[in-house]
Scaffold this active site. Structure first.
Site, PDB file in Angstrom:
ATOM      1  N   HIS A   1      30.406  44.005  38.345  1.00  0.00           N
ATOM      2  CA  HIS A   1      31.457  43.214  37.685  1.00  0.00           C
ATOM      3  C   HIS A   1      31.442  43.553  36.198  1.00  0.00           C
ATOM      4  O   HIS A   1      30.491  43.256  35.496  1.00  0.00           O
ATOM      5  CB  HIS A   1      31.209  41.721  37.910  1.00  0.00           C
ATOM      6  CG  HIS A   1      32.266  40.869  37.301  1.00  0.00           C
ATOM      7  ND1 HIS A   1      33.538  40.804  37.812  1.00  0.00           N
ATOM      8  CD2 HIS A   1      32.269  40.069  36.210  1.00  0.00           C
ATOM      9  CE1 HIS A   1      34.272  39.995  37.070  1.00  0.00           C
ATOM     10  NE2 HIS A   1      33.526  39.535  36.087  1.00  0.00           N
TER      11      HIS A   1
ATOM     12  N   ASP B   1      33.226  43.027  32.825  1.00  0.00           N
ATOM     13  CA  ASP B   1      34.198  42.297  32.021  1.00  0.00           C
ATOM     14  C   ASP B   1      34.786  43.192  30.933  1.00  0.00           C
ATOM     15  O   ASP B   1      34.044  43.781  30.155  1.00  0.00           O
ATOM     16  CB  ASP B   1      33.536  41.075  31.371  1.00  0.00           C
ATOM     17  CG  ASP B   1      33.266  39.980  32.390  1.00  0.00           C
ATOM     18  OD1 ASP B   1      34.192  39.641  33.135  1.00  0.00           O
ATOM     19  OD2 ASP B   1      32.126  39.462  32.434  1.00  0.00           O
TER      20      ASP B   1
ATOM     21  N   ASP C   1      35.984  36.319  39.754  1.00  0.00           N
ATOM     22  CA  ASP C   1      35.520  35.600  38.567  1.00  0.00           C
ATOM     23  C   ASP C   1      36.549  34.726  37.846  1.00  0.00           C
ATOM     24  O   ASP C   1      36.162  33.873  37.059  1.00  0.00           O
ATOM     25  CB  ASP C   1      34.888  36.591  37.573  1.00  0.00           C
ATOM     26  CG  ASP C   1      33.916  35.916  36.619  1.00  0.00           C
ATOM     27  OD1 ASP C   1      33.394  34.840  36.984  1.00  0.00           O
ATOM     28  OD2 ASP C   1      33.689  36.443  35.521  1.00  0.00           O
TER      29      ASP C   1
ATOM     30  N   HIS D   1      40.025  37.932  32.330  1.00  0.00           N
ATOM     31  CA  HIS D   1      39.672  36.521  32.468  1.00  0.00           C
ATOM     32  C   HIS D   1      38.701  36.017  31.399  1.00  0.00           C
ATOM     33  O   HIS D   1      38.361  34.837  31.407  1.00  0.00           O
ATOM     34  CB  HIS D   1      39.155  36.232  33.886  1.00  0.00           C
ATOM     35  CG  HIS D   1      37.988  37.086  34.291  1.00  0.00           C
ATOM     36  ND1 HIS D   1      38.147  38.270  34.970  1.00  0.00           N
ATOM     37  CD2 HIS D   1      36.662  36.940  34.104  1.00  0.00           C
ATOM     38  CE1 HIS D   1      36.968  38.807  35.190  1.00  0.00           C
ATOM     39  NE2 HIS D   1      36.039  38.019  34.669  1.00  0.00           N
TER      40      HIS D   1
HETATM   41 ZN   LIG Z   1      34.039  38.218  34.543  1.00  0.00          ZN
END
Ligand SMILES: [Zn+2]
Length: 1011
Positions: A33, A35, A148, A417
């Site tokens: 994951h 970001d 997420d 996000h």
């Molecule tokens: Zn995230």
């Protein structure tokens, strides 16, 4: 971002081996994951780990056959592909994709937030990523993986269905709801996200269980974390020796059995929550697989061991992509429950952890993100028009597309996000802001070039166009003047007023026919040497006009005959202290336009009531500022932070006295209210300016009461709301939008704890309250949190400034000490529910896409008002959502495109400037309005005639990658035996009459070509 709860791991040991009757098949999905921003910038992340993820994963998958990986966020992948990957890596990526061992999931630039993003921007970022993937590899992502985002919107499954996805996956939903679904094996369902599109755009949805997207972090035999043999990414630099902190114990003879037991127990526990014997076992977490070699080497050994003892364990394990998992579930041919269009907002992780704070965090960033998006929207359609009208014009097409691409990238990126949500660290917020600002500057250069350069090539085009000039030219008769170009980016005729700041107290505004237009000038609220000039603009769809503002040095004797702007005077009212309020509601001061009568109470200087003059209906309305005082000490109770809002008691009024000024006008009447924290304060704490438009009878602008707020810098640990209290009997029921696409009914719920925070919802474009006779609507140009906490009340959270001493927050600098001043705008409308339901969707778009105003020097080119700007006008219920030149080079024919990729065509193919991407969307739900909810037929050739002659149209999937007629999504059996409707008739190029019928809430995407 990730929060891991340790107690989850403890549950592991409570399940016995005998629970599973049939053999459980675990599909281990390796993922990282990543970001796109959050604590570290994109550049820092690339350097510390992201680049290594793709390099080392590609190398490790190439080394051992059975290994697999899913790649999610495209921004990182693209940066790696362009700047880091070697030719060998690139060759391997193509090979792995062919073998189905590397799979692109979602395919958007980012994993977009679902609560505070606008639908147009969600589509943009998905299109941006999909365009790259399809062009480069010929692949079209088919699965969602929204592991997420903080809560799930019902718009996302609709968009993914429209993009051609076969299944979707979510994770963060309310903790008590997830518990329930888990117990009852209801984590999987078929979601019909739109009440109008229903089963036509339904999608199978998998909700991740309580372990969410990370591998269990607890090992009973070791104090290190879970199945993360590569440890934790190190910032700013990767360690020279490859030894990272917290690397888990390697899988050895000593640990093998322990690891196997732990994994098997976990798989069995999860199997109980699903209807099939397949367990989706996500292997990874935030920032994982930067050292894929150590990851896979350990996991290979562990999986081999479990499979060798599968009789004993009752479990088999295998590497899988998301497609492998969904295919397995699909093949079971089970029937699934149907979920209607309810969303999963808001989202709480625990009784005191309501993730409703981020709806209002970093209001400035939220505002700039939306402004950038609307500037992009304007620049796209303007460039498209220009290209079609002047294919050989002097605005260089590659240069222009480059400007657009930069802004597309920046607007896509901030949809992440931890981007537009405001949940990032300050330096990452600065990064988004910088990218947006750069992109916007480029787009403004492009607009200026289109407006100012001559339309045909001449020898004299090497000058840079000047814009935003404040210099004022003096013409021959010694009148100062300034030129202003105004562009209407909407495909509707628009009649409104615009506002520019000027340095003179007198002005005359002329349109491009030399006719004076209604205008008004007044002393600015902000500065004693500046004046606000308002004037009325009338523009056709996608049309621009030039206005000339002259500044005569002497007053005109003949008054209005010479067309001078009405000089409006400011009337000041005595400051009123709350402590001295006595006879409220007695001395009322009216401010009127053709639609409304607003009454202000001279005892309080607050709004008292609004009368809808058409329907002769009066509603009591009072508006003022309130504050929540947040707790910043984790030892004395729950806190508020970037993510979380915890109302520490009720809000309290944020003022002790109010001053008011009224500026009665001819174009707008302005009411300025100033709120003082203490009676004796010299400077006000908050202000709101309400503008009541005049002279727009019968037109949309008549219904809008524009309010601009000035809020900040706040005191520490304050969350400021603007409260509107009305006489409506709404029973605390509120309507808020999902991403500007659809409205959701929010019934007030009472909880044992945290009721205020858990009744907060995101407002992206619109929110309203209503009773049988009246509705009060608020429209917004950026996201906010909104709630109705008592009868007839609606409050909007405008700004937050917080600090707390939680270690985790401090460590990552995520306490939200935001000392900025914010200036959001809301439009308020009031009327009967039926009257407003026909207006507010269009009004919301008029707010989002206000005319682009560009003050300029005198243009170099001969201004031809009848030039290429013929209007383009759609019916009121249809919105031109996209008109752009994407610049993709791929062939619209899939077979041809693959053929060209296989023969190495990617490197020498050229950008296609003739393919226009057009999206048209129906703004109404079925049954929402007797007329406007009807399916609407338009003829694309006719509609686009203002731009040029359409020769060819092809309907595509949402992001353009599929020919609509070739798109066959998986169908999933449901427990509701409705007759499955055919996909809505698609429009194909074989239809020669160019007619297309657009049904309620459809978003239709086309490639169109002009002669
Ligand atoms: Zn995230």
């Amino acid at each position: 971002m990730v929060f891991l709860s340790l107690f989850l791991g403890l549950l592991l040991m409570t399940v016995s081996e005998n629970d599973a009757a049939e053999r459980i098949e675990a599909l281990v999905i390796p993922h990282s994951h990543m970001d796109v921003g959050w604590v570290y910038t994109v550049q820092e992340s690339m350097h510390a780990y992201a680049s290594n993820v793709y390099s080392s994963v590609v190398e490790e998958l190439s080394r051992v056959k059975g290994r697999k990986f899913i790649a999610v966020e495209q921004e990182f992948f693209r940066l790696w592909w362009v700047n880091v990957a070697t030719d060998w890596h690139k060759k391997q990526v193509r090979q792995l994709l062919n073998e189905g061992r590397l799979e692109f999931i979602i395919g958007g630039q980012v994993m977009h937030d679902e609560a505070v993003t606008d639908v147009d921007d969600a589509i943009l970022q998905l299109t941006e990523g999909h365009g790259f993937l399809y062009e480069t590899f010929g692949v079209r992502p088919r699965f969602g993986w929204h592991v997420d985002p903080f809560g799930a919107s019902a718009t996302t499954p609709v968009l993914f269905a429209l993009a051609g996805f076969d299944a979707h996956l979510i994770s963060r939903i309310d903790y008590d709801l997830k518990d329930d679904m888990q117990k009852n094996k209801k984590l999987q369902f078929v979601w019909r996200g739109s009440p109008s599109l229903k089963e036509k755009q339904e999608i199978f949805t998998h909700t991740m269980d309580q372990f969410s997207y990370c591998t269990p972090s607890y090992l009973p035999f070791s104090n290190r974390s879970g199945f993360y043999w590569n440890g934790v990414a190190l910032f700013p630099d990767p360690p020279k020796d490859g030894v990272y902190p917290n690397m888990s114990l390697p899988v050895t003879k000593e640990t093998l059995e322990l690891y196997a037991q732990t994994m098997v127990e976990n798989i069995k526990q999860r199997a109980q929550w699903f209807r099939t014997s397949h367990v989706l076992w996500p292997w990874g977490c935030d920032k994982q697989f930067f050292n894929a070699s150590v990851q896979f080497t350990n996991m290979d050994a562990l999986m081999n061991y479990i499979n060798a003892h599968s009789d004993k364990y009752g479990v088999t394990v295998q590497y899988a992509t998301l497609q492998d998992y969904f295919q397995t579930v699909h093949q079971t041919n089970l029937s699934w429950d149907v979920r209607g269009n309810q969303d999963f907002l808001p989202y709480s992780t625990e009784p005191f952890q309501a993730w409703t704070g981020f709806y209002g965090s970093r209001n400035v960033l939220k505002g700039v993100a939306r402004r950038a998006s609307s500037l992009l929207y304007a620049a796209e359609s303007l460039f498209t028009r220009y290209r079609i009208s002047f294919p050989e014009g002097p605005v260089q097409r590659e240069w222009a597309l480059d400007k657009l691409k930069t802004l597309r990238w920046a607007v896509s990126e901030v949809q992440h996000h931890d981007g537009i949500t405001g949940t990032e660290s300050p330096k990452v917020a600065d990064m988004y802001m910088e990218h947006l600002m750069q992109g916007m500057m480029g787009a403004e250069e492009l607009l200026a070039a289109i407006f100012l350069l001559p339309q045909t090539v001449s020898n004299d085009i090497n000058h840079t166009p000047q814009t935003r000039s404040t210099t004022v030219k003096t013409n021959s008769v010694n009148v100062l003047e300034q030129h202003v170009i105004v562009y209407n980016p909407l495909a509707w005729n628009v009649s409104t007023y615009i506002n520019i700041s000027v340095a003179y107290a007198m002005a005359v505004v002329l349109d491009d026919d030399g006719k004076a237009v209604p205008s008004q000038i007044q002393q600015s609220m902000e500065s004693s040497t500046a004046y606000d000039l308002f004037f009325v603009v009338e523009l056709g769809g996608l049309q621009y006009r030039k206005y000339i503002v002259q500044f005569p040095q002497l007053p005109c004797d003949t008054g209005s005959v010479c067309g001078a702007a009405h000089a409006a005077r400011v009337v000041r009212f005595e400051k009123k202290n709350v402590s001295q309020w006595k006879r409220t509601g007695r001395k009322l001061l009216p401010v009127l336009n053709e639609c409304y009568k607003l009454m202000f109470d001279q005892e309080t200087n607050l709004l008292h009531s609004i009368t809808d003059r058409r329907e002769k209906m009066r509603v009591r309305v009072q508006q003022d500022f309130w504050e929540y005082e947040a707790n910043g000490d984790v030892h004395s109770g729950p806190i508020s932070d970037n993510y979380i809002f915890t109302a520490n008691g009720s809000a309290i009024p944020a003022y002790k006295s109010v001053a008011m000024e009224i500026v009665p006008g001819k174009v707008v009447s302005e009411i300025r209210q100033y709120f003082y924290r203490e009676e004796e304060d010299e400077k006000h704490t908050y202000s709101v300016v309400t503008r009541v438009p005049l002279g727009f009878k019968g037109r949309l602008a008549c219904f809008r009461l524009e309010q601009s707020y000035k809020v900040g810098p706040l005191e520490m640990n304050r969350e400021t709301v603007f409260r509107t209290r009305t006489s409506l009997k709404n029973n605390r029921t509120l309507f808020t939008d999902n991403n500007g696409y659809q409205m959701m009914k929010r019934t007030h719920k009472t909880f044992v704890n945290n009721t205020v925070a858990r009744n907060y919802y995101p407002m992206v474009r619109a929110a309203y309250i209503e009773d049988d006779s009246s509705r009060v609507v608020f429209l917004s140009e950026r996201a906010h949190g909104v709630a109705s906490l008592s009868q007839g009340q609606l409050e909007v959270m405008l700004h937050r400034r917080l600090w707390n001493n939680q270690e985790w927050n401090l460590g990552y600098n995520l306490t939200l000490n935001d000392s900025s001043v914010v200036r959001p705008v809301l439009w308020m409308m009031l009327g009967s529910p039926s009257a407003l339901s026909s207006l507010y969707q269009q009004e919301a778009l008029e707010l989002q896409h206000r005319p682009v105003v560009m003050p300029i020097d005198q243009p170099q080119k001969q201004w031809n008002p009848r030039g290429f700007v013929q209007p383009v006008v759609l019916p009121q219920n249809l919105h031109m959502q996209t008109l752009s030149i994407p610049g993709w080079s791929y062939s619209p024919d899939h077979t041809q495109h693959l053929h060209s990729l296989n023969s190495g065509g990617e490197t020498n193919s050229e950008m296609d400037f003739d393919r226009i991407l057009l999206r048209i969307t129906h703004l109404y739900e079925e049954g929402e309005d007797p007329v406007l909810s009807q399916p609407t037929v338009i003829n694309l050739k006719e509609v686009m005639r203002g731009i040029g002659e359409v020769t060819q149209v092809q309907e595509r999937s949402l992001t353009g990658t599929w020919i609509k007629s070739e798109l066959k999504r998986w169908s999933w059996k449901t427990n509701e035996s409705v007759l499955k409707g055919e996909q809505t008739d698609f429009f194909s190029s074989t239809t020669q009459d160019f007619n297309v019928t657009i049904y309620p809430k459809e978003i239709r995407t086309f490639f169109i070509y002009f002669k």
